[in-house]
Write an enzyme that holds these catalytic residues in place. Structure first.
Site, PDB file in Angstrom:
ATOM      1  N   GLN A  75      -2.750  -3.733   6.679  1.00 57.35           N
ATOM      2  CA  GLN A  75      -1.552  -3.910   5.469  1.00 57.35           C
ATOM      3  C   GLN A  75       0.038  -3.703   5.425  1.00 57.35           C
ATOM      4  OE1 GLN A  75      -5.351  -1.847   3.726  1.00 57.35           O
ATOM      5  NE2 GLN A  75      -4.876  -2.948   2.536  1.00 57.35           N
TER       6      GLN A  75
ATOM      7  N   CYS B  48      -8.584  -4.727  -3.325  1.00 61.76           N
ATOM      8  CA  CYS B  48      -7.809  -4.861  -2.163  1.00 61.76           C
ATOM      9  C   CYS B  48      -5.970  -4.456  -2.287  1.00 61.76           C
ATOM     10  CB  CYS B  48      -7.883  -5.585  -0.669  1.00 61.76           C
ATOM     11  SG  CYS B  48      -6.856  -6.061   0.194  1.00 61.76           S
ATOM     12  N   LEU B  49      -5.464  -3.681  -2.091  1.00 60.97           N
ATOM     13  CA  LEU B  49      -4.573  -3.418  -1.890  1.00 60.97           C
ATOM     14  C   LEU B  49      -3.354  -4.431  -1.763  1.00 60.97           C
ATOM     15  CD1 LEU B  49      -3.370   0.567  -1.409  1.00 60.97           C
ATOM     16  CD2 LEU B  49      -3.746  -0.484  -3.696  1.00 60.97           C
TER      17      LEU B  49
ATOM     18  N   HIS C 154      -9.894  -4.820   7.449  1.00 57.93           N
ATOM     19  CA  HIS C 154      -8.237  -5.334   8.075  1.00 57.93           C
ATOM     20  C   HIS C 154      -7.522  -4.826   9.106  1.00 57.93           C
ATOM     21  CE1 HIS C 154      -6.841  -5.331   3.891  1.00 57.93           C
ATOM     22  NE2 HIS C 154      -7.317  -4.091   3.931  1.00 57.93           N
TER      23      HIS C 154
ATOM     24  N   HIS D  30     -14.378  -2.008   4.982  1.00 56.38           N
ATOM     25  CA  HIS D  30     -12.927  -2.856   4.072  1.00 56.38           C
ATOM     26  C   HIS D  30     -12.144  -2.712   5.014  1.00 56.38           C
ATOM     27  CE1 HIS D  30     -10.533  -4.282   0.729  1.00 56.38           C
ATOM     28  NE2 HIS D  30     -10.142  -3.998   0.995  1.00 56.38           N
ATOM     29  N   GLU D  31     -11.480  -1.713   5.836  1.00 53.51           N
ATOM     30  CA  GLU D  31     -10.473  -1.282   6.052  1.00 53.51           C
ATOM     31  C   GLU D  31     -10.983  -1.819   8.425  1.00 53.51           C
ATOM     32  OE1 GLU D  31      -8.271  -0.457   4.917  1.00 53.51           O
ATOM     33  OE2 GLU D  31      -9.612   0.209   2.789  1.00 53.51           O
TER      34      GLU D  31
HETATM   35 ZN    ZN Z   1      -7.724  -3.934   1.801  1.00 52.49          ZN
END
Ligand code: ZN
Length: 165
Positions: free
Chosen positions: A52, A89-90, A135, A131-132
């Site tokens: 990210q 999510c950021l 990514h 989630h991570e």
């Molecule tokens: Zn995320």
């Protein structure tokens, strides 16, 4: 105090990159993890993956309110049950998507000291790990949507307004 790392936003292509595994945890990795944690806290997130912030390494940080976890090369080795919850999510701001994930997981990873950890996680912590890890494999929450809903999100992101007919 630094301004933190810049978080890439969907549909940035770098978010689709599969992160390279980390051979050993050295000063560079420790520096990245510290900056990632700072960025996560400043953004009021509960997790952040290196993908990210455009860094090609399997590194992530998570804090769901139970303390900071520094994560290197995470692998889920066991899952149990399932649970559907809304997730944000950021990298996909102002978007909440209902996602079905394993309720309980066992995850193996290296910590900041280079020690191998085996962690059993459930609820939000299990969700954050999943989630991570997504990514780090180039996968985003929008990928859980059907193609039509995904297209609508893309349109909104590009400022495109559908015609009224
Ligand atoms: Zn995320």
């Amino acid at each position: 105090m630094s301004a933190g790392l810049r978080i890439l936003k969907y549909p940035d292509k770098l978010l689709r990159k599969k992160a390279a595994s980390v051979k050993s945890v050295g000063p560079e990795e420790l520096g990245i993890l510290a900056e990632m944690a700072e960025t996560m806290y400043m953004s009021k997130g509960v997790g952040l993956a290196a993908t990210q912030v455009g860094i090609d390494k399997q590194l992530a940080v998570i804090d769901v309110g139970e303390g900071l976890i520094n994560i290197v090369n995470p692998v889920i080795v066991k899952t149990d049950g399932s649970e559907t919850e809304e997730e944000g999510c950021l990298s996909v701001p102002e978007t909440a998507i209902k996602i079905k994930r394993a309720k309980t997981i066992t995850v193996n990873f290296m910590d900041e000291a280079g020690e191998i950890r085996h962690l059993n996680a459930t609820g939000l912590l299990a969700r954050a790990f999943q989630h991570e890890i997504d990514h780090l494999h180039g996968k985003l929450i929008v990928d859980y949507l059907n193609p039509i809903k995904k297209m609508l999100i893309k349109r909104r992101r590009s400022g495109h307004k559908p015609k009224n007919i």
